[in-house]
Scaffold this motif. Structure first.
Motif, PDB file in Angstrom:
ATOM      1  N   SER A  67      45.353  16.827  22.620  1.00 13.68           N
ATOM      2  CA  SER A  67      44.904  18.125  23.109  1.00 13.68           C
ATOM      3  C   SER A  67      44.093  18.886  22.073  1.00 13.68           C
ATOM      4  O   SER A  67      43.144  19.582  22.411  1.00 13.68           O
ATOM      5  N   ARG A  68      44.432  18.749  20.804  1.00  9.70           N
ATOM      6  CA  ARG A  68      43.748  19.517  19.766  1.00  9.70           C
ATOM      7  C   ARG A  68      42.507  18.828  19.228  1.00  9.70           C
ATOM      8  O   ARG A  68      41.516  19.474  18.937  1.00  9.70           O
ATOM      9  N   ARG A  69      42.569  17.495  19.049  1.00  7.79           N
ATOM     10  CA  ARG A  69      41.460  16.795  18.400  1.00  7.79           C
ATOM     11  C   ARG A  69      40.645  15.929  19.337  1.00  7.79           C
ATOM     12  O   ARG A  69      39.616  15.390  18.942  1.00  7.79           O
ATOM     13  N   GLY A  70      41.085  15.770  20.571  1.00  8.67           N
ATOM     14  CA  GLY A  70      40.393  14.878  21.498  1.00  8.67           C
ATOM     15  C   GLY A  70      39.172  15.519  22.133  1.00  8.67           C
ATOM     16  O   GLY A  70      38.986  16.733  22.099  1.00  8.67           O
ATOM     17  N   HIS A  71      38.335  14.672  22.703  1.00  4.81           N
ATOM     18  CA  HIS A  71      37.165  15.134  23.446  1.00  4.81           C
ATOM     19  C   HIS A  71      37.647  15.677  24.782  1.00  4.81           C
ATOM     20  O   HIS A  71      38.438  15.037  25.470  1.00  4.81           O
ATOM     21  N   THR A 114      40.030  20.913  39.236  1.00  8.48           N
ATOM     22  CA  THR A 114      41.442  20.580  39.432  1.00  8.48           C
ATOM     23  C   THR A 114      42.124  19.978  38.209  1.00  8.48           C
ATOM     24  O   THR A 114      43.340  20.023  38.115  1.00  8.48           O
ATOM     25  N   VAL A 115      41.360  19.382  37.280  1.00 12.86           N
ATOM     26  CA  VAL A 115      41.966  18.738  36.107  1.00 12.86           C
ATOM     27  C   VAL A 115      41.130  18.987  34.855  1.00 12.86           C
ATOM     28  O   VAL A 115      39.930  19.259  34.937  1.00 12.86           O
ATOM     29  N   VAL A 116      41.805  18.873  33.716  1.00  9.56           N
ATOM     30  CA  VAL A 116      41.159  18.880  32.403  1.00  9.56           C
ATOM     31  C   VAL A 116      41.673  17.644  31.676  1.00  9.56           C
ATOM     32  O   VAL A 116      42.873  17.364  31.692  1.00  9.56           O
ATOM     33  N   THR A 117      40.761  16.888  31.057  1.00  8.13           N
ATOM     34  CA  THR A 117      41.168  15.693  30.324  1.00  8.13           C
ATOM     35  C   THR A 117      40.834  15.844  28.848  1.00  8.13           C
ATOM     36  O   THR A 117      39.836  16.471  28.486  1.00  8.13           O
ATOM     37  N   HIS A 118      41.696  15.278  28.015  1.00  8.03           N
ATOM     38  CA  HIS A 118      41.495  15.232  26.567  1.00  8.03           C
ATOM     39  C   HIS A 118      41.646  13.769  26.157  1.00  8.03           C
ATOM     40  O   HIS A 118      42.698  13.173  26.374  1.00  8.03           O
ATOM     41  N   LEU A 119      40.604  13.192  25.553  1.00  5.50           N
ATOM     42  CA  LEU A 119      40.625  11.796  25.138  1.00  5.50           C
ATOM     43  C   LEU A 119      40.517  11.722  23.624  1.00  5.50           C
ATOM     44  O   LEU A 119      39.559  12.223  23.042  1.00  5.50           O
ATOM     45  N   LEU A 120      41.511  11.112  22.986  1.00  2.00           N
ATOM     46  CA  LEU A 120      41.528  10.919  21.541  1.00  2.00           C
ATOM     47  C   LEU A 120      41.477   9.428  21.257  1.00  2.00           C
ATOM     48  O   LEU A 120      42.307   8.663  21.738  1.00  2.00           O
ATOM     49  N   LEU A 121      40.486   9.033  20.462  1.00  2.10           N
ATOM     50  CA  LEU A 121      40.319   7.626  20.109  1.00  2.10           C
ATOM     51  C   LEU A 121      41.136   7.278  18.883  1.00  2.10           C
ATOM     52  O   LEU A 121      41.509   8.162  18.107  1.00  2.10           O
ATOM     53  N   PRO A 122      41.380   5.977  18.651  1.00  4.05           N
ATOM     54  CA  PRO A 122      42.039   5.561  17.411  1.00  4.05           C
ATOM     55  C   PRO A 122      41.174   5.952  16.213  1.00  4.05           C
ATOM     56  O   PRO A 122      39.959   6.089  16.347  1.00  4.05           O
ATOM     57  N   PRO A 123      41.762   6.136  15.022  1.00  2.00           N
ATOM     58  CA  PRO A 123      41.014   6.618  13.857  1.00  2.00           C
ATOM     59  C   PRO A 123      39.757   5.825  13.530  1.00  2.00           C
ATOM     60  O   PRO A 123      38.758   6.390  13.141  1.00  2.00           O
ATOM     61  N   GLY A 124      39.748   4.536  13.704  1.00  2.11           N
ATOM     62  CA  GLY A 124      38.577   3.732  13.376  1.00  2.11           C
ATOM     63  C   GLY A 124      37.409   3.931  14.321  1.00  2.11           C
ATOM     64  O   GLY A 124      36.292   3.555  14.019  1.00  2.11           O
ATOM     65  N   GLN A 125      37.635   4.544  15.471  1.00  2.00           N
ATOM     66  CA  GLN A 125      36.580   4.705  16.467  1.00  2.00           C
ATOM     67  C   GLN A 125      36.150   6.148  16.639  1.00  2.00           C
ATOM     68  O   GLN A 125      35.399   6.457  17.542  1.00  2.00           O
ATOM     69  N   GLN A 126      36.606   7.063  15.796  1.00  2.00           N
ATOM     70  CA  GLN A 126      36.316   8.472  15.999  1.00  2.00           C
ATOM     71  C   GLN A 126      34.841   8.815  15.849  1.00  2.00           C
ATOM     72  O   GLN A 126      34.308   9.565  16.616  1.00  2.00           O
ATOM     73  N   VAL A 127      34.173   8.276  14.843  1.00  2.00           N
ATOM     74  CA  VAL A 127      32.800   8.672  14.581  1.00  2.00           C
ATOM     75  C   VAL A 127      31.813   7.669  15.139  1.00  2.00           C
ATOM     76  O   VAL A 127      30.825   8.010  15.753  1.00  2.00           O
ATOM     77  N   VAL A 128      32.082   6.401  14.935  1.00  2.00           N
ATOM     78  CA  VAL A 128      31.178   5.340  15.342  1.00  2.00           C
ATOM     79  C   VAL A 128      31.400   5.038  16.805  1.00  2.00           C
ATOM     80  O   VAL A 128      32.511   5.123  17.309  1.00  2.00           O
ATOM     81  N   GLY A 129      30.335   4.636  17.504  1.00  2.07           N
ATOM     82  CA  GLY A 129      30.466   4.244  18.901  1.00  2.07           C
ATOM     83  C   GLY A 129      31.366   3.032  19.020  1.00  2.07           C
ATOM     84  O   GLY A 129      31.503   2.243  18.091  1.00  2.07           O
ATOM     85  N   MET A 130      32.009   2.884  20.185  1.00  2.00           N
ATOM     86  CA  MET A 130      32.926   1.767  20.345  1.00  2.00           C
ATOM     87  C   MET A 130      32.506   0.917  21.519  1.00  2.00           C
ATOM     88  O   MET A 130      31.765   1.331  22.372  1.00  2.00           O
ATOM     89  N   SER A 131      32.973  -0.312  21.481  1.00  2.00           N
ATOM     90  CA  SER A 131      32.785  -1.192  22.619  1.00  2.00           C
ATOM     91  C   SER A 131      34.129  -1.333  23.305  1.00  2.00           C
ATOM     92  O   SER A 131      35.170  -1.132  22.696  1.00  2.00           O
ATOM     93  N   GLY A 132      34.108  -1.687  24.558  1.00  2.00           N
ATOM     94  CA  GLY A 132      35.340  -1.798  25.308  1.00  2.00           C
ATOM     95  C   GLY A 132      36.183  -3.002  24.951  1.00  2.00           C
ATOM     96  O   GLY A 132      37.321  -3.095  25.356  1.00  2.00           O
ATOM     97  N   LEU A 134      44.347   7.809  23.414  1.00  2.07           N
ATOM     98  CA  LEU A 134      45.325   8.688  24.048  1.00  2.07           C
ATOM     99  C   LEU A 134      44.585   9.579  25.028  1.00  2.07           C
ATOM    100  O   LEU A 134      43.572  10.188  24.674  1.00  2.07           O
ATOM    101  N   LEU A 135      45.073   9.666  26.247  1.00  4.58           N
ATOM    102  CA  LEU A 135      44.478  10.522  27.263  1.00  4.58           C
ATOM    103  C   LEU A 135      45.533  11.481  27.774  1.00  4.58           C
ATOM    104  O   LEU A 135      46.620  11.052  28.165  1.00  4.58           O
ATOM    105  N   VAL A 136      45.215  12.770  27.752  1.00 10.62           N
ATOM    106  CA  VAL A 136      46.087  13.777  28.347  1.00 10.62           C
ATOM    107  C   VAL A 136      45.355  14.358  29.540  1.00 10.62           C
ATOM    108  O   VAL A 136      44.210  14.802  29.419  1.00 10.62           O
ATOM    109  N   VAL A 137      46.001  14.331  30.703  1.00 12.06           N
ATOM    110  CA  VAL A 137      45.444  14.895  31.928  1.00 12.06           C
ATOM    111  C   VAL A 137      46.264  16.135  32.263  1.00 12.06           C
ATOM    112  O   VAL A 137      47.468  16.037  32.489  1.00 12.06           O
ATOM    113  N   VAL A 184      33.999  12.259  29.229  1.00 10.16           N
ATOM    114  CA  VAL A 184      34.596  12.057  27.900  1.00 10.16           C
ATOM    115  C   VAL A 184      34.291  10.672  27.355  1.00 10.16           C
ATOM    116  O   VAL A 184      34.061  10.526  26.161  1.00 10.16           O
ATOM    117  N   THR A 185      34.243   9.652  28.208  1.00 10.67           N
ATOM    118  CA  THR A 185      33.940   8.327  27.690  1.00 10.67           C
ATOM    119  C   THR A 185      32.463   8.198  27.332  1.00 10.67           C
ATOM    120  O   THR A 185      32.121   7.534  26.360  1.00 10.67           O
TER     121      THR A 185
END
Length: 136
Positions: free
Chosen positions: A18-22, A28-46, A97-100, A125-126
């Motif tokens: 909730s605090r650091r996620g995108h 009707t909803v708000v989403t917060h997506l937090l990536l693992p530390p290694g993927q925070q700055v650099v783009g990630m692949s699935g 981590l995803l919070v809905v 967010v993705t």
């Protein structure tokens, strides 16, 4: 019901997402997506590479406050959101981590409206996370 490996249950995980996620919001909803530390700055692949460590599955948590309605309405809203998210776990990056969080309008929304808002939020967010070099 979500599989045990996909459930976010610890309060620290909710707080961090909730605090650091995108964040992305809809009616009707708000989403917060937090990536693992290694993927925070650099783009990630699935997909995870064979050389790197394997990441755990994405975990999802739900917040449905009393502003949404009484216990019956809150539980129904949470069940509908859980079902909608379960079908979309594949779009979430591994280890994220995803919070809905349900808004009060979620109580009166149809299932298709909830799904449409959730899809829109997840897409935003993705997409934002995938863009490499984006300043936060």
């Amino acid at each position: 019901m979500l599989a045990a490996g996909n459930r976010l249950t610890d309060p620290e995980g909710f707080r961090a997402a909730s605090r650091r996620g995108h964040r992305a919001g809809a009616r009707t909803v708000v989403t917060h997506l937090l990536l693992p530390p290694g993927q925070q700055v650099v783009g990630m692949s699935g997909t995870s590479s064979s050389a790197g460590p394997t990441l755990p599955a994405a975990r999802v948590g739900f917040v449905v406050s009393k502003a949404v309605g009484n216990a019956v309405v809150r539980n129904r809203t949470k069940r509908r959101l859980r079902h909608a998210v379960r079908e979309r776990l594949a779009v979430l990056p591994p280890g994220s981590l995803l919070v809905v969080r349900a808004q009060p309008a979620a109580a009166l929304a149809s299932y298709t409206e909830l799904v449409a808002d959730l899809e829109r939020c997840l897409q935003r967010v993705t997409e934002r996370v995938v863009q490499p070099g984006e300043a936060r």
